[in-house]
Write an enzyme that holds these catalytic residues in place. Sequence first.
Site, PDB file in Angstrom:
ATOM      1  N   LYS A  13       0.853  -1.197   0.000  1.00 59.67           N
ATOM      2  CA  LYS A  13       0.000   0.000   0.000  1.00 59.67           C
ATOM      3  C   LYS A  13       0.882   1.238   0.000  1.00 59.67           C
ATOM      4  O   LYS A  13       1.865   1.303   0.747  1.00 59.67           O
ATOM      5  CB  LYS A  13      -0.887  -0.035   1.251  1.00 59.67           C
ATOM      6  CG  LYS A  13      -1.900   1.103   1.355  1.00 59.67           C
ATOM      7  CD  LYS A  13      -2.740   0.974   2.636  1.00 59.67           C
ATOM      8  CE  LYS A  13      -3.825   2.030   2.703  1.00 59.67           C
ATOM      9  NZ  LYS A  13      -4.672   1.887   3.913  1.00 59.67           N
ATOM     10  N   SER A  45      -9.423   2.271   2.785  1.00 64.99           N
ATOM     11  CA  SER A  45      -8.431   3.000   2.033  1.00 64.99           C
ATOM     12  C   SER A  45      -7.449   2.110   1.291  1.00 64.99           C
ATOM     13  O   SER A  45      -6.758   2.581   0.393  1.00 64.99           O
ATOM     14  CB  SER A  45      -7.655   3.920   2.987  1.00 64.99           C
ATOM     15  OG  SER A  45      -6.967   3.136   3.954  1.00 64.99           O
ATOM     16  N   SER A  54     -10.369  -0.058   6.843  1.00 64.90           N
ATOM     17  CA  SER A  54      -9.666  -0.051   5.558  1.00 64.90           C
ATOM     18  C   SER A  54      -9.079  -1.379   5.115  1.00 64.90           C
ATOM     19  O   SER A  54      -8.495  -1.466   4.037  1.00 64.90           O
ATOM     20  CB  SER A  54      -8.545   0.996   5.588  1.00 64.90           C
ATOM     21  OG  SER A  54      -9.086   2.284   5.678  1.00 64.90           O
TER      22      SER A  54
END
Lengths: 427, 427
Positions: B76, B145, B169
């Site tokens: 990420k 996210s 997330s």
Amino acid sequence: MTSTTWRTALDGLAAIGAGELTSEALMRECLQRVAVREPDVAAWQYLDEDRALEEARRRDASASRGPLHGMPVAVKDLFSTHDMPTGCGSDIYADHLPASDAAVVALIRRAGGIVMGKTVTTEFAFFSPGGTRNPHDPTRTPGGSSSGSAAAVADGMVPWALGTQTAGSIIRPASYCGVAGYKPTYGLINTAGLKPAAWSLDTVGVFARNVPDARQLAGVLSGRDLTPSRPATPPPRVGLCLTPQWEAATADTEQALREAVRCIRGAGGEVHEVSLPASFDELLEAQRTIMIYEASRSLAFERDLHGDQLSDQLKALLDEGSVLPAERYDQARRIARACRAELDRLFADSDVLLAPSAPGEAPAHVTGTGDPVFNRIWTLLGTPCVNVPGLTGANGMPVGVQLIGPLDGDLTTLEVADWLFSRLQEG
Amino acid sequence: MTSTTWRTALDGLAAIGAGELTSEALMRECLQRVAVREPDVAAWQYLDEDRALEEARRRDASASRGPLHGMPVAVKDLFSTHDMPTGCGSDIYADHLPASDAAVVALIRRAGGIVMGKTVTTEFAFFSPGGTRNPHDPTRTPGGSSSGSAAAVADGMVPWALGTQTAGSIIRPASYCGVAGYKPTYGLINTAGLKPAAWSLDTVGVFARNVPDARQLAGVLSGRDLTPSRPATPPPRVGLCLTPQWEAATADTEQALREAVRCIRGAGGEVHEVSLPASFDELLEAQRTIMIYEASRSLAFERDLHGDQLSDQLKALLDEGSVLPAERYDQARRIARACRAELDRLFADSDVLLAPSAPGEAPAHVTGTGDPVFNRIWTLLGTPCVNVPGLTGANGMPVGVQLIGPLDGDLTTLEVADWLFSRLQEG
């Protein structure tokens, strides 16, 4: 130790606020002190005089931004600054310029404060010292890891400085240098942008010449009102706590505690002995276990890609942490949790505990940065701690005493520290 | 969704270990999938094919470094990488190259894994989406996210990906994309080098195609053995927990829970209803309070110096956090602590709780990244959570179910998740 127009940070702040002093004039005095003393003290990792003055002039030209307006603050070189190199006490990051400011750096600037420069830290906040000397005696250590911050404040080069404590990196140097050092309750001040050593221990705190100054800066950084909340603090109930590490205390520390006790009693305070439950004996080792386990992950990149630039001492510590079984770490955290659950009882009859800040006067610079033996267990517990300066040892070097409060009892701890600081000044 | 020589990460790992597959060949298959699908999915923020292949060849040429040897992992774009740009979902850091690797990135590399590239995150892990689409239906969101990580794994572009959860997330995008998502107990995986959103909530976790794969990567990152510890997991005792947010569940989520319950009972497991104490009703709001209070400090630099590059939504949230009284934050943390103290009782008769992962199927991309309403309270409590994929809604989109364990009960939670995952595959 200084002869300036500001004796304390609050004085300087008030004078600037009243238009009696400019930020530029105050900054000039700080820089003059640096010019005279830095060759002996070596507190600064980065300091650009022109830029500091330029920023001070900008503050003078603008309306007050907030409760630090126009005042210089030194920042331990473990916090990111987007406009000043951030070296973390390691050659690996010698010329590193981060992309952002740490949370506390941004909050200082938001409140009108000026980041005067970056102060020397030990290697990644561990035990390999930088070149900073104790301003009271250059043959001695200022302590670590917040070496430059404690020394710069003690020497009157700057009214305030940021520090961090993972083992004993605020309270111990504050004691050795004779300044107020405040380590808040774990988590009270945001650590974003701090180079992590051990996430569950790393705590941001402050250095100042005295306790009221420390309260002002800590209030801004924590978003809390930590200024005096009562017209007059009543004499406190103090638990004298020799801690399981008492055998490490020298005669100087014993004497400092005796004087603090006499002072508290003389001013109407109550002092009684408090002994820690037997389970607290395990905290010292638990703190070390947690620290090296977490650090071996936090610094995995540096260990693997830049191992040749790490000190042998730090490498050994990281390697020990890497092979430590998770069960040992879990057990250490369980010990800490169990002891934390005992804290309410421990503080039942005491507003604060009184304990050594350090084993004694600052040891010789060549021996390292001194022993955090009296700090590790409180860092692990997460309690607020204040080093109250004002006493000295057999060689005239500062020897502080440590006040410890219950979790989230920061305001009370600071108030008692303030009270004791004033009494010691008077006595 | 893929037709490759590896069906799961553990398959690929075994094949490489046995010399039946090269790291380069596996990487080529991943890159071919990206070449075909990335125009529709847009999971990647940074991906250099030549470099990924070069690194795979280096792994093929070297002895095994560890338990991820030769395997690609997506990261990420909120984790620092010293050799790949790290944008945090914001133009502010569009070309930012950090000086170091995040702890988890270094640990992946230490174990022989290959950082294949960086995956799209929402703006600083909040709610302003990147361009990633749900691989099952490009008109829908993958969730956030950790949008790119969930989508890339779901689409077969990469066997593993790193995510983080501050509100919802990991579990929510895993549910929307139909993959295993694991959010460990708070603190189990080191966050050094992660761009902080809210320090007391930010939790590192993983995405994989199935639960056994997730266990392998999480074991490496946490330094624990999270692989099956018993020859066969006995049928679990499961507490069905509709949570105070039950009114947000759609018919698809209701149906998924019903099917999970039927599956568990059918395989000999026990399911009983568990209702949360009334005090848990306050956790949803407490999570939001803590998140915005802490984020307004973590992102103070970005707010003050680059406010024009932040979304209006994030600015509003940070400004709300900045003026929130510390008392509100303290009260929220007290609520969380009190509820955490209830957890032992809550799990007295249950190995895990079963609850919704998300309100239903992934909503339309234009509406945002979906609602973390079923995740916030568990993130605040710090409990381990696993999204178990395998079920679908009325439109054939994935709908996961969430298993929640007691604090530090990660191994049990993963074992039950593994058990349920297998039963759902069979059923």
